[in-house]
Design a protein around this motif. Sequence first.
Motif: not given
Length: 408
Positions: A352-378
């Motif tokens: 689970f820690i490994n999964w969380l580490s991978h998801e953290t990096e992936r979702r960081k990119q999504n949060v930092e990506n301001q080129n598209q309209e984002r879902d606030l809840e997401q």
Amino acid sequence: MKLLPLVLVGFTHIFPILADPIKATLSPESNTVETPSLYVGDSLVCDQEGCYPKLFGADSDWKTVREGQVLPGGLDIRMNMNTGAKEAKLSDNTDHTESQTHANAVVPVVTPSDNSDYYEFTNDFGTVNTLLENLHNDQDVVNLESKLDDLIVFAHDYKHGSKIITHEFGLLRKISLQKQLPTSVKELGVRMIVSCLRNNPKSIEYIQATHPEFVHEIFRELEYGIEISNSAPSTVSLAKRYLSVLDELLSPAYHFTKDQMLILKKIYEFQDKQLRIKVLELLSKYFSPIQSSHLNKRDIIDVAPNVGEWAQELQKWIQDDTIDEIHTRKFFDSLYNIKTQLGSEIKVDSSFINWLSHETERRKQNVENQNQERDLEQDSFDKRLIESRHLVFGNPMAHRIKHFDDEL
């Protein structure tokens, strides 16, 4: 263009008018006809636009014969060449009263206008009740199942679903919980209730207000009516329907009892993926963000003595690639709240820690990506997941050091 003269006068048969006779199919009941978009019951015909009487009501003027309607004898019939529709009226040689009496003798239709309990499916559910009270052999069961299956399609409709619940809940509850009935029949009864409740606040509010005991009856049926040793598909399907009823009726603020948690633990023993997900969906109501502000360590341990085992199961399902984002959020939020309250008492697997580490990096990119309209809840969920890597599931000091480095 003029109307074609009468093509048939003095018609003396009951003639069902179907838009496409080739596609029509007879149900096990001789008086019911179905087409892909049409339902013809005992007294009503229903299509996508609504319902109308099965028996054609003739008068002295020409009226269009609607799809699926039955014509009494003695009418004049013609084809309207402008519209292509069949039309009928009382014969010039037929007395109105005599024709209506003859029509009622052929197809009796109950229309008690002074009875507030009467609605468009009264006769159909009257047939269901009659079939239910006269189950003597396998064919009787088949006829009952067929009738229920015919009616379920209307339960999905908002207006029809709320009417069915308010008028027929007593009958549907009897079918859903009666121990002597075959499992397949009970499953259809519960499925009808679920269909009436889904996306239908009016139906949900009706049961919550007038039959609050129904939730406890469902839990009792899960405890005593469902045998874990019986893994037959019909038994598993019935258990899923019961859980679906609870999912619709229980609000996010519902406070489970210890006994109810133990019942869910029992049902979770079934080796069925969909059923287990449904159990975890209910569990997530108890550990939801809405509940978390009211829960403390003692509450959790008292109500969910197996909370450590639930935490392990949540970790496994969160990592399952086959579940969707909605379930990932629900299960992660539940695990997050459990871990926040119980801390080191909840063990976290390395996978689970490994999964969380991978998801953290992936979702960081999504949060930092301001080129598209984002879902606030997401966005909110992604940020909580990122912060939890160290603050909740890891070393809080590592989080502080990381943020200190970022500030430098």
